[in-house]
Design a protein around this motif. Sequence first.
Motif, mmCIF file in Angstrom:
data_model
loop_
_atom_site.group_PDB
_atom_site.id
_atom_site.type_symbol
_atom_site.label_atom_id
_atom_site.label_comp_id
_atom_site.label_asym_id
_atom_site.label_seq_id
_atom_site.Cartn_x
_atom_site.Cartn_y
_atom_site.Cartn_z
ATOM 1 N N ASP A 188 0.842 -1.200 0.000
ATOM 2 C CA ASP A 188 0.000 0.000 0.000
ATOM 3 C C ASP A 188 0.875 1.247 0.000
ATOM 4 O O ASP A 188 0.588 2.211 -0.713
ATOM 5 N N GLY A 189 1.938 1.245 0.823
ATOM 6 C CA GLY A 189 2.921 2.327 0.822
ATOM 7 C C GLY A 189 4.307 1.735 0.800
ATOM 8 O O GLY A 189 4.565 0.720 1.448
ATOM 9 N N TRP A 190 5.233 2.373 0.055
ATOM 10 C CA TRP A 190 6.547 1.760 -0.143
ATOM 11 C C TRP A 190 7.610 2.860 -0.239
ATOM 12 O O TRP A 190 7.506 3.771 -1.062
ATOM 13 N N TRP A 191 8.617 2.767 0.648
ATOM 14 C CA TRP A 191 9.786 3.639 0.603
ATOM 15 C C TRP A 191 10.954 2.807 0.084
ATOM 16 O O TRP A 191 11.644 2.138 0.873
ATOM 17 N N PRO A 192 11.236 2.795 -1.206
ATOM 18 C CA PRO A 192 12.274 1.895 -1.746
ATOM 19 C C PRO A 192 13.660 2.191 -1.202
ATOM 20 O O PRO A 192 14.470 1.276 -1.011
ATOM 21 N N GLU A 193 13.959 3.480 -0.929
ATOM 22 C CA GLU A 193 15.297 3.813 -0.441
ATOM 23 C C GLU A 193 15.524 3.353 0.985
ATOM 24 O O GLU A 193 16.669 3.277 1.456
ATOM 25 N N PHE A 194 14.441 3.017 1.702
ATOM 26 C CA PHE A 194 14.555 2.536 3.071
ATOM 27 C C PHE A 194 14.206 1.048 3.202
ATOM 28 O O PHE A 194 14.361 0.482 4.287
ATOM 29 N N GLY A 195 13.707 0.451 2.141
ATOM 30 C CA GLY A 195 13.289 -0.948 2.227
ATOM 31 C C GLY A 195 12.130 -1.149 3.176
ATOM 32 O O GLY A 195 11.989 -2.216 3.787
ATOM 33 N N ARG A 220 5.221 -13.360 3.344
ATOM 34 C CA ARG A 220 6.405 -14.234 3.348
ATOM 35 C C ARG A 220 7.408 -13.801 2.278
ATOM 36 O O ARG A 220 8.621 -13.790 2.524
ATOM 37 N N ARG A 221 6.902 -13.452 1.085
ATOM 38 C CA ARG A 221 7.807 -13.025 0.008
ATOM 39 C C ARG A 221 8.568 -11.757 0.422
ATOM 40 O O ARG A 221 9.767 -11.630 0.179
ATOM 41 N N MET A 222 7.870 -10.827 1.051
ATOM 42 C CA MET A 222 8.539 -9.594 1.479
ATOM 43 C C MET A 222 9.577 -9.891 2.553
ATOM 44 O O MET A 222 10.664 -9.297 2.558
ATOM 45 N N ALA A 223 9.259 -10.798 3.471
ATOM 46 C CA ALA A 223 10.210 -11.154 4.524
ATOM 47 C C ALA A 223 11.455 -11.805 3.939
ATOM 48 O O ALA A 223 12.585 -11.508 4.353
ATOM 49 N N VAL A 224 11.272 -12.703 2.962
ATOM 50 C CA VAL A 224 12.406 -13.384 2.331
ATOM 51 C C VAL A 224 13.362 -12.373 1.705
ATOM 52 O O VAL A 224 14.591 -12.539 1.744
ATOM 53 N N HIS A 225 12.798 -11.295 1.143
ATOM 54 C CA HIS A 225 13.632 -10.282 0.474
ATOM 55 C C HIS A 225 13.952 -9.107 1.397
ATOM 56 O O HIS A 225 14.313 -8.031 0.936
ATOM 57 N N GLN A 226 13.804 -9.330 2.708
ATOM 58 C CA GLN A 226 14.249 -8.398 3.743
ATOM 59 C C GLN A 226 13.535 -7.052 3.699
ATOM 60 O O GLN A 226 14.108 -6.014 4.062
ATOM 61 N N ARG A 258 21.125 1.803 5.800
ATOM 62 C CA ARG A 258 21.014 0.390 5.424
ATOM 63 C C ARG A 258 21.285 0.247 3.934
ATOM 64 O O ARG A 258 20.817 1.060 3.131
ATOM 65 N N PRO A 259 22.068 -0.760 3.531
ATOM 66 C CA PRO A 259 22.311 -0.959 2.092
ATOM 67 C C PRO A 259 20.993 -1.112 1.331
ATOM 68 O O PRO A 259 20.042 -1.721 1.839
ATOM 69 N N LEU A 260 20.944 -0.528 0.134
ATOM 70 C CA LEU A 260 19.743 -0.641 -0.674
ATOM 71 C C LEU A 260 19.465 -2.100 -1.012
ATOM 72 O O LEU A 260 20.390 -2.863 -1.321
ATOM 73 N N LEU A 261 18.210 -2.477 -0.954
ATOM 74 C CA LEU A 261 17.833 -3.835 -1.322
ATOM 75 C C LEU A 261 17.932 -3.993 -2.834
ATOM 76 O O LEU A 261 17.683 -3.047 -3.591
#
Length: 273
Positions: A188-195, A220-226, A258-261
């Motif tokens: 719903d909301g996403w900050w890509p630079e912060f993961g 689960r998919r989001m957790a797997v990709h941190q 934090r390193p970018l995902l």
Amino acid sequence: MLPGVYVAATGTPTSLQQEMAALLYAGRGSVITGLAATRHHHIRCPVTEFVDVLVPASRRRRDAAFVRLHRTTRMPGRSQQVGPVCYALLARAIADTVRGLDDLRDVRAVVADAVQRGRCQVLDLAAELMAGPDIGSALFREALADIADGVRSAAEGDLKDMLAGSGLPMPLFNAKVFAGEEFIAMPDGWWPEFGLAVEVDSTEWHLSPEDHANTLARGRRMAVHQINVLRVTPRQIRTEPAQLVAEIRVALEGARGRPLLNLRTVRTAKPLN
């Protein structure tokens, strides 16, 4: 029921009987619009006791009882006929509906529901906005801008309003997140630079076991990709905004540095530009 219109039955008239009576009273070529037409198209909208009807601008007839007549030089060229009843197509019905509403949240809810369900395109609604009268169009314009930014529900609109006055960076709404070519989620909301993602968990959209299972699989998919996920409810947004803003601020601060995902973000298109 109305001047010159009678019902040959006892009991309270049904909605369909009221709509038929409204068209008979309004005259040949009239079309039902507004809330009655929006409800006919199965879009959630406020309840009303009135039936709004479009009639040619030259027609001289007054409102009567539950019928509200709207004289217009823009009679629909196309409409949807169900038996003897003629309804405006959805984009026109929504435009006529929301111009009569005075609460941005209600306007957002109607527009977002139509787009979320895939029943109406933003471009069609934008065309109705431009072609129609300016009177009553301010909230319609604002809601459409929100939808073009990716907002797809009234609760997400509330989230945007909450963040707008917080000093926090605005997230992307309903952007698609991929790992390579693999689709991960559309938060719903996403900050890509912060993961960081925020999910507005509403029982309205998760009533079936299948919906619940899909929600868990996405998590689960989001957790797997941190991806860090904050889950909030529509009620919390309305009643605990200060606490939520504080929690989001802490989460964003904690993610700094934090390193970018290694993820790819595809933003929602903005067709109004």
